[in-house]
Design a protein around this motif. Structure first.
Motif, PDB file in Angstrom:
ATOM      1  N   GLU A 264      -3.993   0.402  -5.447  1.00  0.00           N
ATOM      2  CA  GLU A 264      -3.916   1.572  -6.314  1.00  0.00           C
ATOM      3  C   GLU A 264      -2.566   1.683  -7.026  1.00  0.00           C
ATOM      4  N   PRO A 265      -2.150   0.641  -7.759  1.00  0.00           N
ATOM      5  CA  PRO A 265      -0.794   0.641  -8.327  1.00  0.00           C
ATOM      6  C   PRO A 265      -0.526   1.740  -9.334  1.00  0.00           C
ATOM      7  N   LEU A 266      -1.546   2.241 -10.003  1.00  0.00           N
ATOM      8  CA  LEU A 266      -1.308   3.275 -11.005  1.00  0.00           C
ATOM      9  C   LEU A 266      -0.667   4.517 -10.393  1.00  0.00           C
ATOM     10  N   LEU A 267      -1.067   4.859  -9.173  1.00  0.00           N
ATOM     11  CA  LEU A 267      -0.599   6.101  -8.563  1.00  0.00           C
ATOM     12  C   LEU A 267       0.912   6.105  -8.359  1.00  0.00           C
ATOM     13  N   TYR A 268       1.519   4.910  -8.174  1.00  0.00           N
ATOM     14  CA  TYR A 268       2.955   4.826  -7.897  1.00  0.00           C
ATOM     15  C   TYR A 268       3.697   4.054  -8.990  1.00  0.00           C
ATOM     16  N   ALA A 269       3.024   3.810 -10.127  1.00  0.00           N
ATOM     17  CA  ALA A 269       3.660   3.024 -11.191  1.00  0.00           C
ATOM     18  C   ALA A 269       4.829   3.764 -11.819  1.00  0.00           C
ATOM     19  N   PHE A 270       4.706   5.080 -11.992  1.00  0.00           N
ATOM     20  CA  PHE A 270       5.736   5.968 -12.506  1.00  0.00           C
ATOM     21  C   PHE A 270       5.866   5.926 -14.023  1.00  0.00           C
TER      22      PHE A 270
ATOM     23  N   HIS B 232       0.865  -1.180   0.000  1.00  0.00           N
ATOM     24  CA  HIS B 232       0.000   0.000   0.000  1.00  0.00           C
ATOM     25  C   HIS B 232       0.905   1.235   0.000  1.00  0.00           C
ATOM     26  N   PHE B 233       1.636   1.412  -1.096  1.00  0.00           N
ATOM     27  CA  PHE B 233       2.540   2.541  -1.310  1.00  0.00           C
ATOM     28  C   PHE B 233       3.859   2.446  -0.546  1.00  0.00           C
ATOM     29  N   ASP B 234       3.980   1.538   0.443  1.00  0.00           N
ATOM     30  CA  ASP B 234       5.169   1.507   1.294  1.00  0.00           C
ATOM     31  C   ASP B 234       6.266   0.614   0.699  1.00  0.00           C
ATOM     32  N   THR B 235       6.745   1.012  -0.481  1.00  0.00           N
ATOM     33  CA  THR B 235       7.802   0.282  -1.176  1.00  0.00           C
ATOM     34  C   THR B 235       9.087   0.285  -0.349  1.00  0.00           C
ATOM     35  N   PRO B 236       9.765  -0.864  -0.225  1.00  0.00           N
ATOM     36  CA  PRO B 236      11.072  -0.862   0.446  1.00  0.00           C
ATOM     37  C   PRO B 236      12.035   0.102  -0.244  1.00  0.00           C
ATOM     38  N   MET B 237      12.846   0.799   0.547  1.00  0.00           N
ATOM     39  CA  MET B 237      13.781   1.788   0.002  1.00  0.00           C
ATOM     40  C   MET B 237      14.825   1.162  -0.913  1.00  0.00           C
TER      41      MET B 237
ATOM     42  N   GLY C  93       0.618   8.488 -13.192  1.00  0.00           N
ATOM     43  CA  GLY C  93       0.499   8.405 -11.745  1.00  0.00           C
ATOM     44  C   GLY C  93       1.059   9.642 -11.072  1.00  0.00           C
ATOM     45  N   TYR C  94       1.304   9.544  -9.766  1.00  0.00           N
ATOM     46  CA  TYR C  94       1.767  10.711  -9.017  1.00  0.00           C
ATOM     47  C   TYR C  94       3.175  10.569  -8.463  1.00  0.00           C
ATOM     48  N   ASN C  95       3.581   9.332  -8.124  1.00  0.00           N
ATOM     49  CA  ASN C  95       4.833   9.167  -7.396  1.00  0.00           C
ATOM     50  C   ASN C  95       5.640   7.989  -7.926  1.00  0.00           C
ATOM     51  N   ASN C  96       6.915   7.995  -7.555  1.00  0.00           N
ATOM     52  CA  ASN C  96       7.837   6.951  -7.972  1.00  0.00           C
ATOM     53  C   ASN C  96       7.848   5.854  -6.913  1.00  0.00           C
ATOM     54  N   GLY C  97       7.109   4.763  -7.179  1.00  0.00           N
ATOM     55  CA  GLY C  97       7.029   3.673  -6.218  1.00  0.00           C
ATOM     56  C   GLY C  97       8.046   2.575  -6.437  1.00  0.00           C
ATOM     57  N   GLY C  98       8.927   2.739  -7.409  1.00  0.00           N
ATOM     58  CA  GLY C  98       9.948   1.728  -7.638  1.00  0.00           C
ATOM     59  C   GLY C  98       9.452   0.489  -8.344  1.00  0.00           C
ATOM     60  N   TYR C  99       8.202   0.496  -8.809  1.00  0.00           N
ATOM     61  CA  TYR C  99       7.655  -0.702  -9.460  1.00  0.00           C
ATOM     62  C   TYR C  99       8.373  -1.004 -10.784  1.00  0.00           C
ATOM     63  N   TRP C 100       9.028  -0.014 -11.344  1.00  0.00           N
ATOM     64  CA  TRP C 100       9.748  -0.155 -12.615  1.00  0.00           C
ATOM     65  C   TRP C 100      11.089  -0.857 -12.437  1.00  0.00           C
TER      66      TRP C 100
ATOM     67  N   PHE D  17       5.404   3.085 -17.843  1.00  0.00           N
ATOM     68  CA  PHE D  17       4.780   1.884 -18.391  1.00  0.00           C
ATOM     69  C   PHE D  17       5.391   0.615 -17.808  1.00  0.00           C
ATOM     70  N   THR D  18       6.703   0.590 -17.607  1.00  0.00           N
ATOM     71  CA  THR D  18       7.348  -0.593 -17.047  1.00  0.00           C
ATOM     72  C   THR D  18       6.783  -0.928 -15.672  1.00  0.00           C
ATOM     73  N   GLY D  19       6.480   0.103 -14.883  1.00  0.00           N
ATOM     74  CA  GLY D  19       5.872  -0.131 -13.578  1.00  0.00           C
ATOM     75  C   GLY D  19       4.532  -0.821 -13.702  1.00  0.00           C
ATOM     76  N   ILE D  20       3.690  -0.386 -14.641  1.00  0.00           N
ATOM     77  CA  ILE D  20       2.391  -1.028 -14.882  1.00  0.00           C
ATOM     78  C   ILE D  20       2.601  -2.480 -15.302  1.00  0.00           C
ATOM     79  N   ASP D  21       3.497  -2.692 -16.238  1.00  0.00           N
ATOM     80  CA  ASP D  21       3.752  -4.028 -16.777  1.00  0.00           C
ATOM     81  C   ASP D  21       4.256  -4.980 -15.682  1.00  0.00           C
ATOM     82  N   ASN D  22       5.135  -4.501 -14.825  1.00  0.00           N
ATOM     83  CA  ASN D  22       5.643  -5.333 -13.724  1.00  0.00           C
ATOM     84  C   ASN D  22       4.528  -5.731 -12.762  1.00  0.00           C
ATOM     85  N   VAL D  23       3.646  -4.796 -12.463  1.00  0.00           N
ATOM     86  CA  VAL D  23       2.524  -5.075 -11.566  1.00  0.00           C
ATOM     87  C   VAL D  23       1.629  -6.158 -12.168  1.00  0.00           C
TER      88      VAL D  23
END
Length: 627
Positions: free
Chosen positions: A341-347, A283-288, A303-310, A349-355
């Protein structure tokens, strides 16, 4: 956590919003008429009133009622294999260890195991590297607090509002009603008992409130769960932080024994109180780990933020983490949410694809390997985009684009086995279609479509059009990547509903349209994962006035009433709803009051608000849940 105004989903099937609206009693078609509102439900009164004198006496105008607690369980349900059997199917060994705590003012690593890449020195170094801003305070508690019984005086229902929804429907037997919260917003204890640093500790850099202490739910969870059971809540939706289970994030790193024990105890206590748990994995709390050395303020493609999903290691690491949760807790958890809500932190296209790929892999593991019987799904944000003028073809197309880009990146491949929306592929840099093999593997890998439908958004075509904007970026055009105009007033200049403290407007009829749209587009049972309302100016009021929160009651009851109509009149399969939030909490740098309990942030005392009683009473009275 409440979602913001953003957008996404374009269906290959051209379910135009105007046609959908017409099927839902023309809720979004503006019909002009004159005259007063008709009242077909009213019988004809006598021609003249009958005046008379009668004896008067003071009477108690309200019946005193008490909240009905959840009954104690007579058995423990199971939804998957136990730990030992699940561990065999994992085909690997799991090692656990313990670490210490990182306390305010600690500046040096006081450990001798510097040669151990997963030792105490390495763990402490993560917090040194995180370099927390103004980390000078820990909470009141450093160990789990045993709950104290609630006095019956705290469970007296408040006076009813004059106007409440009237309907004759019950919730179906498979409808799960509960409340929700997330770890980073209520737990606190961020660097205690082995937890590793997350994005949330770096998210707020200025003088605004941080996630360091919040509601101290990490140590007060038993008291909080007992309060939910006492008022009659059946399902408790919470999150398990990745960094609390795997402080070093990556596959093969040791599991935090204290973290496992904590959530094992929490889940067992939920069941002991007669409730059922719902677990969200992130829930947005991606490990650093995924953001070290990265500018987290960089402008995203979407999205809005860089969640590291990429990150190139994110997918495999997340799947490993999810499998560990399944191994330990699948036997006792009926609902699993992989991503919030993965879109908000996807950053990008790669983030979306990974999710998308990570979710599908965990779904297959849960059902095909563990043969578990619970449900696995995801939870998306989207404030439903409705055309400003539903008779205007371009506004309808713009609304379809907006919803497509919000929802279709996940819903198309996961629910339907269909390609990413053309709008995503044509707009986002580096976007590429899924192969036929990928679509076959990913398709139909969700047991429910989770959505957080807080409010609606009015959509129209911008003056410069959509096409030119779609070839730019957020720096060049603030409307990118959705490239539509988002407003909160209708074509006649009225707000779309009563406004809250933030972006939420009370829009129950649009909720009904939204549920119809989701069901008929993605053909997957729906869970309302979050919905809530921060009352305007509530934080500035006296405690007694904060508790009597009628606007929030209006929001919840109208939304639940429209949900019932959606189920019974529109044939939409809605299988659950979880209200946000069960108490006021940290809203990413503020204390915006979304909760149904007031929290004294000095004493950590909790107080039920009127809306909490009203909502639980409303659902309980429509007794498909067996209350």
């Amino acid at each position: 956590m409440p979602s913001m105004i953003v957008g996404q989903s374009k269906m290959k099937s051209t379910l135009a919003l105007a046609a959908i609206a017409a099927a839902v009693q023309a809720q979004e078609v503006y019909i002009t008429t004159t005259g007063y509102e008709t009242r077909p439900q009213c019988t004809q009164p006598p021609a003249t009133p009958s005046y008379r004198f009668q004896p008067f006496s003071f009477t108690l105008n309200e019946t005193v009622r008490y909240a009905i607690p959840v009954p104690s369980p007579t058995s423990t349900p199971t939804f998957g294999p136990g730990y030992k059997e699940a561990l065999k199917k994992l085909n690997t060994t799991l090692s656990t260890t313990t670490w210490g705590s990182w306390l305010p003012g600690q500046t040096v690593v006081e450990a001798t195991d510097t040669s151990d890449k997963y030792g105490q020195a390495a763990w402490s170094s993560q917090w040194l590297h995180a370099s927390l801003v103004n980390y000078t305070t820990v909470g009141l508690y450093t160990t789990t607090v045993e709950p104290t019984p609630l006095p019956s005086s705290q469970l007296v229902l408040p006076p009813k509002d004059y106007s409440t929804p009237t309907d004759c429907y019950d919730f179906p037997e498979d409808f799960a009603f509960g409340v929700a919260g997330s770890a980073s917003q209520i737990e606190g204890a961020i660097a205690l008992e082995g937890r590793g640093p997350t994005l949330m500790e770096k998210f707020i850099q200025d003088g605004q409130p941080k996630d360091y202490v919040t509601n101290e739910n990490y140590y007060l969870y038993k008291q909080d769960i007992q309060r939910l059971a006492a008022i009659g809540v059946k399902y408790y939706s919470f999150t398990i932080p990745w960094s609390r289970i795997l402080p070093f994030t990556v596959p093969g790193s040791p599991i935090n024994k204290q973290g496992l024990k904590h959530y094992d105890d929490l889940i067992n206590y939920v069941l002991e109180m007669g409730m059922l748990p719902v677990v969200t994995m992130i829930h947005f709390d991606t490990p650093m780990y995924f953001l070290n050395g990265v500018d987290i303020s960089a402008v995203p493609d979407i999205g809005y933020n860089n969640g590291g999903y990429w990150h190139p290691e994110f997918k495999d690491a997340f799947v490993n983490y999810g499998k560990i949760l399944f191994t330990h807790f699948a036997d006792r958890v009926p609902f699993w949410v992989t991503f919030n809500e993965p879109l908000l932190y996807a950053f990008n296209f790669t983030g979306i694809d990974n999710v998308v790929h990570a979710h599908a892999e965990l779904y297959h593991y849960y059902h095909d390997v563990l043969n578990a019987t619970g449900k696995v799904g995801f939870k998306l944000n989207d404030n439903f985009g409705v055309p400003k003028n539903p008779h205007n073809r371009t506004d309808v197309d713009a609304a379809n684009r907006f919803n497509a880009m919000q929802l279709g990146g996940f819903g198309n491949p996961i629910c339907l086995g269909e390609q990413y929306p053309k709008s995503l592929l044509d707009t986002l840099p580096g976007a590429k279609p899924l192969s036929k093999h990928e679509l076959e593997y990913i398709g139909k890998t969700s047991d429910f479509f989770g959505i957080d439908p807080y409010t609606a958004t009015v959509i129209s075509v911008p003056a410069d059009g959509i096409e030119a904007c779609a070839k730019q970026n957020l720096t060049a055009n603030p409307l990118y990547p959705y490239c539509v105009t988002q407003e909160t007033t209708n074509v006649y200049g009225w707000n779309i509903g009563y406004r809250s403290e933030s972006y939420v407007y009370i829009t129950p009829t649009y909720l009904r349209s939204y549920l119809f749209y989701l069901w008929n587009t993605y053909k997957t049972p729906i869970i309302i994962g979050e919905f809530g309302y921060p009352v305007q100016g509530e934080m500035d009021r006296e405690l007694i006035d904060k508790l009597f929160d009628s606007p929030r009651s209006q929001y919840y009851l109208s939304y639940m009433s429209e949900t019932l109509k959606s189920i019974w009149e529109d044939g939409v399969h809605v299988i659950g709803a979880f209200a946000w939030s069960f108490m006021d909490n940290w809203e990413f740098g503020s204390w915006t009051p979304f909760g149904m309990q007031v929290v004294n942030m000095t004493s950590q005392e909790r107080y039920f608000k009127k809306s909490f009683f009203d909502l639980v009473d409303y659902v309980g009275a429509r007794n498909g849940l067996g209350y």
